[in-house]
Design an enzyme around this catalytic site. Structure first.
Site, short mmCIF file in Angstrom:
data_model
loop_
_atom_site.label_atom_id
_atom_site.label_comp_id
_atom_site.label_asym_id
_atom_site.label_seq_id
_atom_site.Cartn_x
_atom_site.Cartn_y
_atom_site.Cartn_z
N GLY A 96 -1.77 -0.66 -4.09
CA GLY A 96 -2.99 0.08 -3.82
C GLY A 96 -2.61 1.45 -3.31
O GLY A 96 -1.58 1.62 -2.65
N GLU A 144 -5.92 0.45 7.16
CA GLU A 144 -5.07 0.04 8.28
C GLU A 144 -3.74 0.76 8.29
O GLU A 144 -2.99 0.66 9.27
CB GLU A 144 -4.85 -1.48 8.28
CG GLU A 144 -3.79 -2.01 7.33
CD GLU A 144 -4.26 -2.15 5.90
OE1 GLU A 144 -3.50 -2.63 5.06
OE2 GLU A 144 -5.43 -1.78 5.62
N ASN A 201 -4.16 4.00 3.17
CA ASN A 201 -4.21 3.05 2.06
C ASN A 201 -5.66 2.59 1.84
O ASN A 201 -6.55 2.94 2.63
CB ASN A 201 -3.28 1.87 2.36
CG ASN A 201 -3.85 0.96 3.42
OD1 ASN A 201 -4.35 1.41 4.45
ND2 ASN A 201 -3.77 -0.34 3.21
N PRO A 202 -5.96 1.81 0.80
CA PRO A 202 -7.35 1.50 0.48
C PRO A 202 -8.16 0.83 1.58
O PRO A 202 -9.38 1.01 1.64
CB PRO A 202 -7.22 0.58 -0.75
CG PRO A 202 -5.98 1.05 -1.41
CD PRO A 202 -5.04 1.39 -0.29
N CYS A 203 -7.54 0.06 2.45
CA CYS A 203 -8.33 -0.62 3.50
C CYS A 203 -8.28 0.06 4.84
O CYS A 203 -8.91 -0.38 5.80
CB CYS A 203 -7.85 -2.06 3.64
SG CYS A 203 -8.10 -3.01 2.15
N GLY A 258 -7.81 -11.75 4.09
CA GLY A 258 -8.80 -12.68 3.57
C GLY A 258 -8.23 -13.83 2.77
O GLY A 258 -8.48 -15.00 3.07
N CYS A 298 0.81 -1.20 0.00
CA CYS A 298 0.00 0.00 0.00
C CYS A 298 0.85 1.26 0.00
O CYS A 298 1.95 1.28 0.55
CB CYS A 298 -0.93 0.00 1.21
SG CYS A 298 -0.12 -0.42 2.76
N PRO A 314 -5.92 -6.52 6.17
CA PRO A 314 -6.85 -7.53 5.63
C PRO A 314 -6.09 -8.81 5.31
O PRO A 314 -5.01 -8.75 4.72
CB PRO A 314 -7.38 -6.88 4.35
CG PRO A 314 -7.01 -5.45 4.43
CD PRO A 314 -5.79 -5.36 5.27
N ILE A 322 -4.92 -14.78 2.31
CA ILE A 322 -3.88 -15.57 2.96
C ILE A 322 -4.45 -16.40 4.11
O ILE A 322 -3.88 -17.43 4.47
CB ILE A 322 -2.69 -14.71 3.43
CG1 ILE A 322 -3.13 -13.65 4.43
CG2 ILE A 322 -1.96 -14.10 2.26
CD1 ILE A 322 -1.96 -12.87 5.03
#
Length: 773
Positions: free
Chosen positions: A114, A269, A265-267, A433, A85, A431, A435
């Site tokens: 991202g 965190e 960043n996009p999520c 998901g 990110c 995130p 992994i």
């Protein structure tokens, strides 16, 4: 690899197994993958062989999971970034600077990063552009340009780019920003978040007025509570925008003395400064639980500590071997050596210890576990500083004065004082998901288990579909240890039965021990009241969270993955409570959507409508005819014809006609056709049509198709009137009250109705597809 769930091997093969450009397999097993990564990340060490072995031991059995870009890219020789990110540079308020930043964004996404952007630096719509005698178009218009660009960039690893856009709560265009994605075709490549200040939150609580201003000019004054309610109504109905408590982020930032953060960043965190970059990795907590499901069950803190020491070293080495899309990003990373160590499998780890997610015991256990994660990470980074040196911008006095550093134990602060610290920031909850699916389908990040079992339809080589049950790691371990018929204890809870406040409590206790931020989705029931929904955000602010993201399934956002019905006792029922409608012959069902294995038969006569499209750059109008079929009392698209006298259009319109019609005739949720058409960006430029910028002629055709699908009731009416939609919907007795699209989420990669919203991302539980915007 044979001991893990089949989906884990499939995820490895599709996403992480090293294959040469011609598709030839280079790795026989996941162990080969771990060796590749270990060797690559040990290269900066003086004793590379020693550390390669230690890194391999850490990766083996999924104890530590580097972020997907590291797993897929390290040691392959590909020119990709291993960083997940980025936040891009500040956008100057002039046309040249704006498009320089657009170019930088394209280069970054092309390598697989991202990105996040703060658009608050751009003057509001209608503001004068001095020297040109014109008015500014505002930040939203330039976000449309970014969105079109992102749609054309296939980032490394065959994933489309993901973006986060932020805007300050006092920007004059904030009201337009809040409502931007209520247009179903707009800004689909962006997540949106409002930068909320402490002053604004206090104004909301006090019901004070709130000024919207830019560059010292006051544009408007609004009641703060009204603006807050606008944000809440939009996210209540549309799941966006999110909320970022930006003052808290900057107050708690270890580097507050040398940077200011205004984007993530996009999520969400990773709050990052201009050109900031961060790499991510997660410790799998399930691998450190001893005596699972027994009264003596516990997390082995000593083993966790030892492995975190190795993980921090591994992650620090990534900085030295990774490519960076831009020199400014490399410089930023090298000067601060920011990393983001997190955890995954938290919910499963709690279950293994007999603890109910969201309970007081869960909060206490999580508090202790994450405190140890933070302690081990900081001590490891101190040890690295003693060996390799502190990060270049380390200023002992200013760093130790930081609010988060002051919350750490005295011996950690003493270590920083004596030796410095290698990494300016060390912890983050990312995130996980895909992994987590790779790691034997453990629970994701700090999220609860979404569903303990579900069915996925696997496409076989001969074209047939094979049903396969996918079950959560904790459930399978319980069955193996306690027997198939043993009733599940009450601590086996999933996201469907938890309250939003259960989520908030868990996010808040984790945030105490994380120096960056957290990717977390607070799942809300569809019938939650608006006032109760608003309370979630206020509670998150009051408990010290750095941001808040919710997801409430409804007709607009769509429901998430459907799970088997449950009896009153909480067990899964063998049959659904409601009798489903009969499925067409030669079909299969996934999550309630019927998918066709052969095309629908065409009746002799079909209802339809023809639309005239006049594209400004074309000499001739285009005529688009859409015909429909009545299926189970519902009107749905069946075929399309595109005609024009312009000979230049002939070949591609014929191809488009055939392809779209073939998709329509297969049945299922075909609404993705609209999104794909509207995503097409013409590098020669689009056109303004009816006050809206349309990026290409194909996008204009997508608008026509969308209009038709709304009229026949296949898509919801974004205007909310429902008049024409309802009239077209009632085509036969027993027609459903709601259109198909919006009730279920279909994966754009595998076609299964198995998208769930988790950690700020759409993640497919069938194929592992992940998209964080």
């Amino acid at each position: 690899m044979s001991t893990v769930a089949p989906i884990s091997r499939q995820i490895w093969d599709m996403k992480y197994r090293y294959k040469s450009p011609d598709g030839a397999v280079q790795e026989r097993s996941v162990e080969d993958t771990w060796h590749r990564i270990a060797d690559a990340l040990a290269a900066p060490e003086q004793d590379a062989a020693l550390w390669s072995g230690r890194f391999y031991d850490l990766l083996e059995d999924y104890k530590f999971l580097p972020a997907g870009r590291i797993i897929a890219g390290a040691g392959t020789g590909r020119k990709v970034t291993l960083f997940n990110c980025f936040v891009m540079g500040d956008i100057p308020d002039d046309l040249s600077g704006i498009f320089d930043n657009l170019k930088e964004a394209a280069v970054t996404m092309q390598q697989g990063g991202g990105i996040g952007y703060n658009f608050s630096t751009l003057r509001p719509k209608g503001a004068p552009v001095h020297g040109l005698g014109s008015d500014a178009s505002g930040p939203l218009s330039f976000m449309d340009v970014w969105d079109s660009m992102c749609r054309t960039i296939m980032s490394a690893g065959s994933r489309r780019g993901a973006m986060m856009a932020t805007l300050r709560c006092d920007h004059p265009d904030i009201e337009e920003f809040i409502k931007a994605k209520q247009d179903p075709g707009r800004l689909r490549m962006f997540n949106l978040s409002v930068l909320v200040t402490d002053a604004f939150m206090q104004a909301v609580k006090d019901n004070d007025a709130w000024d919207l201003s830019f560059d010292g000019t006051l544009y408007k004054t609004v009641p703060a509570r009204d603006l807050w309610n606008d944000i809440m109504r939009s996210t209540y109905a549309f799941a966006e925008p999110g909320v970022i408590f930006i003052d808290r982020i900057n107050q708690m930032n270890n580097l507050a003395y040398c940077e200011t953060i205004s984007a993530t960043n996009p999520c969400g965190e990773q709050p990052l400064p201009p050109y900031g970059a961060c790499l991510l990795g997660s410790v799998n907590l399930t691998r450190y639980i001893r005596d699972p499901f027994e009264s003596t069950a516990h997390l082995d803190l000593d083993s966790l500590d030892a492995d975190i020491r190795t993980a921090i070293r591994l992650m620090d080495n990534v900085i030295d071997i990774s490519n960076f899309p831009l020199p400014a990003q490399a410089h930023e990373a090298e000067q601060k050596r920011r990393i983001g160590l997190g955890v995954t499998g938290l919910a499963d780890a709690l279950i293994l210890c007999g603890i109910r997610y969201g309970s007081g015991d869960a909060v206490a256990a999580t508090d202790g576990w994450l405190k140890q994660v933070s302690r081990s990470a900081y001590l490891a980074s101190i040890d690295l500083a003693r060996e390799k040196g502190a990060f270049p911008l380390f200023d002992k006095k200013k760093y130790l004065a930081g609010a988060h550093i002051q919350s750490l134990a005295p011996d950690i602060r003493d270590g920083i004082s004596k030796h410095g610290i290698r990494n300016a920031l060390v912890t983050s909850i990312a995130p996980t998901g895909t992994i987590s699916l790779l790691a034997d389908n453990i629970s994701s990040g700090l999220e609860p288990v979404f569903s303990f079992t579900y069915t996925r339809n696997v496409l076989m080589p001969d074209g047939s579909r094979k049903s396969e049950e996918v079950s959560d790691y904790a459930l399978r371990l319980f069955r193996r240890l306690k027997g198939e018929d043993t009733p599940l204890p009450d601590y086996f809870v999933d996201a469907q039965v938890l309250t939003p406040m259960d989520h908030v409590k868990m996010q808040a206790v984790v945030q105490k021990h994380v120096d960056s931020s957290i990717s977390k989705t607070i799942n809300c029931p569809e019938d939650i009241s608006f006032d109760a929904f608003k309370d979630i955000y206020m509670e998150a602010f009051d408990r010290g969270c750095k941001g808040c993201t919710t997801y409430r399934p409804n007709d607009i956002t769509g429901a998430v993955l459907e799970t088997p019905a449950k009896t009153a006792e909480g067990n899964q029922a063998s049959l659904p409570l409601d009798q489903p409608p009969p499925k067409p012959k030669d079909s299969f069902e996934a999550g309630g959507i019927v998918y066709m294995t052969r095309p629908l038969d065409r009746p002799g006569t079909l209802p339809g409508q023809t639309y005239k499209l006049r594209w400004p750059e074309s000499n001739h109008a285009i005529y688009i005819t859409l015909n429909d079929i009545i299926q189970e009392g519902r009107r749905r698209p069946f075929e399309i014809f595109i005609n024009s006298k312009n000979i230049e259009h002939f070949a591609w319109t014929v191809a488009l006609t055939r392809m779209i019609s073939a998709v329509f005739r297969r049945g299922g949720d075909v609404s993705f056709v609209v999104e794909e058409l509207k995503a097409v960006f013409d590098p020669r430029g689009g056109a303004w049509m009816q006050g809206k910028y349309v990026p290409s002629l194909l996008a204009a055709i997508g608008d026509v198709v969308e209009t038709h699908l709304i009229r026949i009731g296949f898509l919801p009416d974004p205007a909310g009137t429902g008049e024409e939609t309802e009239a077209h919907r009632k085509v036969a007795p027993g027609a459903p009250d709601k259109p198909l699209s919006g009730l279920l989420r279909q994966c754009p990669e595998c076609g299964e109705a198995s998208l769930i919203r988790s950690e700020g991302c759409n993640m497919c539980t069938s194929c592992g597809y992940s998209k964080c915007s």
